[in-house]
Scaffold this motif. Structure first.
Motif, PDB file in Angstrom:
ATOM      1  N   GLU A  17      18.353  -0.085  37.463  1.00 49.06           N
ATOM      2  CA  GLU A  17      18.332   0.669  36.206  1.00 49.06           C
ATOM      3  C   GLU A  17      16.902   0.782  35.665  1.00 49.06           C
ATOM      4  N   VAL A  18      16.110  -0.280  35.840  1.00 47.15           N
ATOM      5  CA  VAL A  18      14.694  -0.235  35.430  1.00 47.15           C
ATOM      6  C   VAL A  18      13.983   0.909  36.150  1.00 47.15           C
ATOM      7  N   ARG A  20      15.368   3.536  37.635  1.00 46.09           N
ATOM      8  CA  ARG A  20      15.936   4.828  37.232  1.00 46.09           C
ATOM      9  C   ARG A  20      15.301   5.305  35.922  1.00 46.09           C
ATOM     10  N   ARG A  21      15.254   4.396  34.936  1.00 46.82           N
ATOM     11  CA  ARG A  21      14.693   4.761  33.630  1.00 46.82           C
ATOM     12  C   ARG A  21      13.200   5.077  33.721  1.00 46.82           C
ATOM     13  N   PHE A  22      12.508   4.315  34.560  1.00 50.38           N
ATOM     14  CA  PHE A  22      11.062   4.505  34.719  1.00 50.38           C
ATOM     15  C   PHE A  22      10.753   5.934  35.147  1.00 50.38           C
ATOM     16  N   ALA A  24      12.907   8.554  35.176  1.00 47.77           N
ATOM     17  CA  ALA A  24      13.507   9.509  34.232  1.00 47.77           C
ATOM     18  C   ALA A  24      12.589   9.706  33.025  1.00 47.77           C
ATOM     19  N   GLY A  25      11.871   8.649  32.667  1.00 47.63           N
ATOM     20  CA  GLY A  25      10.971   8.712  31.514  1.00 47.63           C
ATOM     21  C   GLY A  25       9.581   9.223  31.850  1.00 47.63           C
ATOM     22  N   PRO A 224      15.942  -3.356  31.678  1.00 46.35           N
ATOM     23  CA  PRO A 224      15.981  -1.920  31.387  1.00 46.35           C
ATOM     24  C   PRO A 224      15.544  -1.546  29.974  1.00 46.35           C
ATOM     25  N   HIS A 225      15.990  -2.292  28.954  1.00 44.68           N
ATOM     26  CA  HIS A 225      15.636  -1.902  27.583  1.00 44.68           C
ATOM     27  C   HIS A 225      14.128  -2.035  27.361  1.00 44.68           C
ATOM     28  N   GLN A 227      11.905  -1.608  29.727  1.00 45.18           N
ATOM     29  CA  GLN A 227      11.300  -0.490  30.449  1.00 45.18           C
ATOM     30  C   GLN A 227      11.258   0.741  29.555  1.00 45.18           C
ATOM     31  N   SER A 228      12.381   1.037  28.898  1.00 47.27           N
ATOM     32  CA  SER A 228      12.440   2.199  28.013  1.00 47.27           C
ATOM     33  C   SER A 228      11.425   2.061  26.886  1.00 47.27           C
ATOM     34  N   ARG A 232       7.427   4.299  26.036  1.00 42.66           N
ATOM     35  CA  ARG A 232       7.091   5.047  24.820  1.00 42.66           C
ATOM     36  C   ARG A 232       5.606   4.905  24.467  1.00 42.66           C
TER      37      ARG A 232
END
Length: 252
Positions: A17-18, A20-22, A24-25, A224-225, A227-228, A232
């Motif tokens: 998930e880390v 994926r988010r990386f 995607a962001g 994951p949180h 990473q998001s 930013r």
């Protein structure tokens, strides 16, 4: 160390998930090393299953090797573990066996196995040596430690890298997490919201990114949180001198 998770473990699921988010962001740069346990295996597996290798900008290292043969064997092993035929950046880890490994990386660059040549370190005590190394060798990339409380790189190394056109990756922007303890229960500076900063992690990363010599910062996380949150920090203007000074004072 964030990618040293056992296959099938909850930590490994979190890493999926880390990653994926990386991406995607809008993230691209991932720094690893063959000596970080199973990190390269895990990264290779996750990138392959998510079809993300084309988007990834992979930096790895020649680490704790002596001689050309050891360096080459290690690199070939890294490619297998990463499930790829090339990397974007190959670095001499902590300047180990520098001349031999640098020569090998340049050979590999000529063969198209790496796009860029780099050198790394994580301690301020190495910065004087690094000044000499980048002046003489002019690598494509330099990876060093730099944070709100460890600002020695500002003296000579960062201005020199900028002058020579050497790209800079920053490690230890959180002082391996120690910075968070220093600001526990402290409110974010009053200007944070105007700067688009909503967490201390973002403030620390933006501080490093605000130096004009810095190309990218490589914070590590297996969560994951976080990473998001970290991502930013990549948008928004560089901090002003006043904002930087305020951070330095607050973290003190």
């Amino acid at each position: 160390g964030s990618f040293e998770a056992a296959d099938g473990s909850p930590e490994f699921e979190a890493l999926r998930e880390v990653v994926r988010r990386f991406f995607a962001g809008g993230g691209t740069v991932i720094d690893t090393a063959p000596t970080y346990g199973v990190a390269e295996d895990r990264l290779g597996a996750i990138l392959a299953e998510q079809n993300l290798r084309p988007k990834a900008w992979i930096a790895t290292k020649l680490s704790r090797v002596q001689g050309r043969d050891q360096g080459l064997a290690q690199f070939n092993s890294s490619l297998k573990r990463l499930k790829t035929d090339h990397v974007e950046l190959l670095q001499v880890h902590n300047l180990g066996d520098l001349d031999t490994q640098l020569a090998l990386i340049r050979e590999l660059k000529a063969q198209g196995k790496t796009r860029y040549v780099g050198v790394t370190h994580y301690l301020e005590s190495a910065h004087d040596t690094l000044v000499q190394v980048i002046t003489k060798e002019k690598p494509d990339f330099l990876q060093i430690n730099y944070s709100v409380v460890t600002r020695g790189a500002e003296n000579r190394l960062l201005p020199l890298a900028q002058e020579l056109g050497v790209a800079v990756l920053i490690n230890r922007a959180f002082e391996d997490g120690k910075l968070f303890a220093r600001v526990k229960n402290k409110p974010l500076p009053s200007w944070a919201a105007d700067a688009g900063i909503t967490s201390w992690a973002q403030a620390f990363l933006r501080f490093a990114l605000s130096n004009p010599a810095v190309t990218a910062v490589i914070p590590a996380t297996g969560k994951p949180h976080r990473q998001s949150d970290n991502l930013r920090a990549g948008s928004g203007e560089p901090l002003t001198q006043a904002q930087r000074a305020s951070l330095i004072e607050t973290v003190g």
